[in-house]
Design a protein around this motif. Structure first.
Motif, PDB file in Angstrom:
ATOM      1  N   CYS A  13       0.832  -1.213   0.000  1.00  0.00           N
ATOM      2  CA  CYS A  13       0.000   0.000   0.000  1.00  0.00           C
ATOM      3  C   CYS A  13       0.862   1.256   0.000  1.00  0.00           C
ATOM      4  O   CYS A  13       0.562   2.229  -0.710  1.00  0.00           O
ATOM      5  N   ALA A  14       1.923   1.252   0.800  1.00  0.00           N
ATOM      6  CA  ALA A  14       2.815   2.414   0.833  1.00  0.00           C
ATOM      7  C   ALA A  14       3.495   2.622  -0.519  1.00  0.00           C
ATOM      8  O   ALA A  14       3.639   3.765  -0.986  1.00  0.00           O
ATOM      9  N   TYR A  15       3.878   1.538  -1.154  1.00  0.00           N
ATOM     10  CA  TYR A  15       4.517   1.645  -2.472  1.00  0.00           C
ATOM     11  C   TYR A  15       3.538   2.190  -3.506  1.00  0.00           C
ATOM     12  O   TYR A  15       3.896   3.038  -4.328  1.00  0.00           O
ATOM     13  N   TYR A  16       2.293   1.725  -3.454  1.00  0.00           N
ATOM     14  CA  TYR A  16       1.288   2.209  -4.405  1.00  0.00           C
ATOM     15  C   TYR A  16       0.978   3.688  -4.167  1.00  0.00           C
ATOM     16  O   TYR A  16       0.819   4.454  -5.122  1.00  0.00           O
ATOM     17  N   CYS A  17       0.895   4.096  -2.901  1.00  0.00           N
ATOM     18  CA  CYS A  17       0.649   5.507  -2.598  1.00  0.00           C
ATOM     19  C   CYS A  17       1.795   6.375  -3.087  1.00  0.00           C
ATOM     20  O   CYS A  17       1.567   7.471  -3.633  1.00  0.00           O
ATOM     21  N   ALA A  18       3.022   5.926  -2.888  1.00  0.00           N
ATOM     22  CA  ALA A  18       4.174   6.691  -3.366  1.00  0.00           C
ATOM     23  C   ALA A  18       4.213   6.729  -4.887  1.00  0.00           C
ATOM     24  O   ALA A  18       4.604   7.746  -5.487  1.00  0.00           O
ATOM     25  N   LEU A  19       3.779   5.635  -5.518  1.00  0.00           N
ATOM     26  CA  LEU A  19       3.784   5.590  -6.981  1.00  0.00           C
ATOM     27  C   LEU A  19       2.738   6.523  -7.582  1.00  0.00           C
ATOM     28  O   LEU A  19       2.939   7.074  -8.666  1.00  0.00           O
ATOM     29  N   THR A  20       1.629   6.712  -6.884  1.00  0.00           N
ATOM     30  CA  THR A  20       0.545   7.562  -7.385  1.00  0.00           C
ATOM     31  C   THR A  20       0.513   8.925  -6.697  1.00  0.00           C
ATOM     32  O   THR A  20      -0.520   9.581  -6.684  1.00  0.00           O
ATOM     33  N   ASN A  21       1.634   9.326  -6.131  1.00  0.00           N
ATOM     34  CA  ASN A  21       1.720  10.639  -5.495  1.00  0.00           C
ATOM     35  C   ASN A  21       1.799  11.714  -6.575  1.00  0.00           C
ATOM     36  O   ASN A  21       2.763  11.771  -7.342  1.00  0.00           O
ATOM     37  N   PRO A  22       0.794  12.584  -6.689  1.00  0.00           N
ATOM     38  CA  PRO A  22       0.794  13.565  -7.791  1.00  0.00           C
ATOM     39  C   PRO A  22       1.819  14.670  -7.560  1.00  0.00           C
ATOM     40  O   PRO A  22       2.163  15.004  -6.428  1.00  0.00           O
ATOM     41  N   ASP A  23       2.282  15.246  -8.658  1.00  0.00           N
ATOM     42  CA  ASP A  23       3.254  16.326  -8.585  1.00  0.00           C
ATOM     43  C   ASP A  23       2.577  17.664  -8.883  1.00  0.00           C
ATOM     44  O   ASP A  23       1.368  17.725  -9.131  1.00  0.00           O
ATOM     45  N   GLU A  24       3.369  18.727  -8.868  1.00  0.00           N
ATOM     46  CA  GLU A  24       2.817  20.064  -9.074  1.00  0.00           C
ATOM     47  C   GLU A  24       2.332  20.251 -10.508  1.00  0.00           C
ATOM     48  O   GLU A  24       1.368  20.991 -10.756  1.00  0.00           O
ATOM     49  N   ALA A  25       2.981  19.587 -11.453  1.00  0.00           N
ATOM     50  CA  ALA A  25       2.544  19.706 -12.850  1.00  0.00           C
ATOM     51  C   ALA A  25       1.135  19.160 -13.031  1.00  0.00           C
ATOM     52  O   ALA A  25       0.337  19.723 -13.794  1.00  0.00           O
ATOM     53  N   SER A  26       0.816  18.086 -12.331  1.00  0.00           N
ATOM     54  CA  SER A  26      -0.536  17.540 -12.425  1.00  0.00           C
ATOM     55  C   SER A  26      -1.557  18.487 -11.800  1.00  0.00           C
ATOM     56  O   SER A  26      -2.688  18.608 -12.299  1.00  0.00           O
TER      57      SER A  26
ATOM     58  N   PHE B  78       1.969  11.383  -0.011  1.00  0.00           N
ATOM     59  CA  PHE B  78       1.043  12.369  -0.543  1.00  0.00           C
ATOM     60  C   PHE B  78       1.757  13.709  -0.647  1.00  0.00           C
ATOM     61  O   PHE B  78       2.885  13.873  -0.156  1.00  0.00           O
ATOM     62  N   SER B  79       1.094  14.665  -1.286  1.00  0.00           N
ATOM     63  CA  SER B  79       1.676  15.988  -1.503  1.00  0.00           C
ATOM     64  C   SER B  79       0.731  17.058  -1.005  1.00  0.00           C
ATOM     65  O   SER B  79      -0.487  16.851  -0.945  1.00  0.00           O
ATOM     66  N   VAL B  80       1.312  18.201  -0.662  1.00  0.00           N
ATOM     67  CA  VAL B  80       0.546  19.344  -0.180  1.00  0.00           C
ATOM     68  C   VAL B  80       0.896  20.560  -1.031  1.00  0.00           C
ATOM     69  O   VAL B  80       2.074  20.888  -1.209  1.00  0.00           O
TER      70      VAL B  80
ATOM     71  N   PHE C 127      -3.412  12.941  -3.270  1.00  0.00           N
ATOM     72  CA  PHE C 127      -3.260  11.569  -2.799  1.00  0.00           C
ATOM     73  C   PHE C 127      -3.921  10.630  -3.803  1.00  0.00           C
ATOM     74  O   PHE C 127      -5.033  10.892  -4.267  1.00  0.00           O
ATOM     75  N   LEU C 128      -3.204   9.567  -4.177  1.00  0.00           N
ATOM     76  CA  LEU C 128      -3.718   8.576  -5.134  1.00  0.00           C
ATOM     77  C   LEU C 128      -4.096   9.238  -6.462  1.00  0.00           C
ATOM     78  O   LEU C 128      -5.169   9.004  -7.027  1.00  0.00           O
ATOM     79  N   ASN C 129      -3.203  10.086  -6.950  1.00  0.00           N
ATOM     80  CA  ASN C 129      -3.379  10.758  -8.244  1.00  0.00           C
ATOM     81  C   ASN C 129      -4.619  11.649  -8.283  1.00  0.00           C
ATOM     82  O   ASN C 129      -5.202  11.871  -9.354  1.00  0.00           O
TER      83      ASN C 129
END
Length: 206
Positions: free
Chosen positions: A79-92, A140-142, A178-180
């Motif tokens: 789950c942690a790997y999937y969350c990190a993989l789908t962590n959106p960036d500022e461009a998104s 996740f990102s803020v 979070f989660l894209n």
């Protein structure tokens, strides 16, 4: 004592002769590589491979001995790997802002949600000023709003004691990714085509 010595000597002779008859290893180095850096690299990678093999065997043994705990650890790590993989960036996030603004153009200004319009206009202003920042927290990102642009060379903008600390980011946070998905923007755009003020003065016929 003499017979014992003779037997030991005979045993050592037999062992020595048998060891001499052993076939050389398939991966043994030629004599010209003995003592060189090539042989040392070979021994190094052999030890690394042996360590990884022993670790893998140890993990398998531990998993068989503790199946429930191992399953929980595996699920948590996945789950942690999937969350990190789908962590959106500022461009998104910037792309989502542009898509929302474009969707707003397809509807009449009379039915646009004032809160959604105000939020999109505020974010466009912040992007024009260059104060939109992203804090990456791995899972996740803020998105938060800074006071100054990075290109400003004023003392207040560059002094580390006057800059906003990480502990105060939650006061400046605008959205959480979070989660894209940017959940704050998604919540704001739920009823972007519904204007609560449109029917405020409407009176039902008597």
């Amino acid at each position: 004592m003499i017979s014992v010595r003779r037997s030991n000597k005979l045993y050592s002779t037999v062992v020595g002769s048998s060891s001499l008859k052993q076939t050389p290893s398939r991966f043994s180095f030629p004599e010209r590589f003995r003592g060189t850096i090539v042989e040392r690299w070979k021994l190094y990678w052999e030890s690394v491979a042996k360590d990884y093999f022993e670790s893998t065997v140890g993990i398998g043994t531990y998993a068989r001995a503790n199946p429930i705990k191992s399953t929980l650890m595996t699920v948590t790590a996945s789950c942690a790997y999937y969350c990190a993989l789908t962590n959106p960036d500022e461009a998104s996030y910037r792309s989502e802002i542009i898509d929302c603004s474009n969707n707003m153009l397809y509807i009449s200004p009379a039915v646009r949600n004032p809160s959604a319009v105000q939020h999109l206009e505020y974010m466009e202003k912040c992007y024009n000023l260059g104060v939109v920042k992203r804090l990456n927290l791995f899972l996740f990102s803020v998105i938060w709003i800074d006071e100054f642009n990075d290109d400003i060379k004023a003392y207040q903008a560059n002094c580390k004691y006057l800059k906003p600390s990480i502990l105060s980011v939650h006061k400046r946070a605008i959205d959480i990714g979070f989660l894209n998905t940017w959940w704050g923007l998604r919540k704001i755009m739920v009823d972007y085509d519904v204007n609560p003020e449109e029917w405020k003065e409407y009176k039902e016929p008597k």
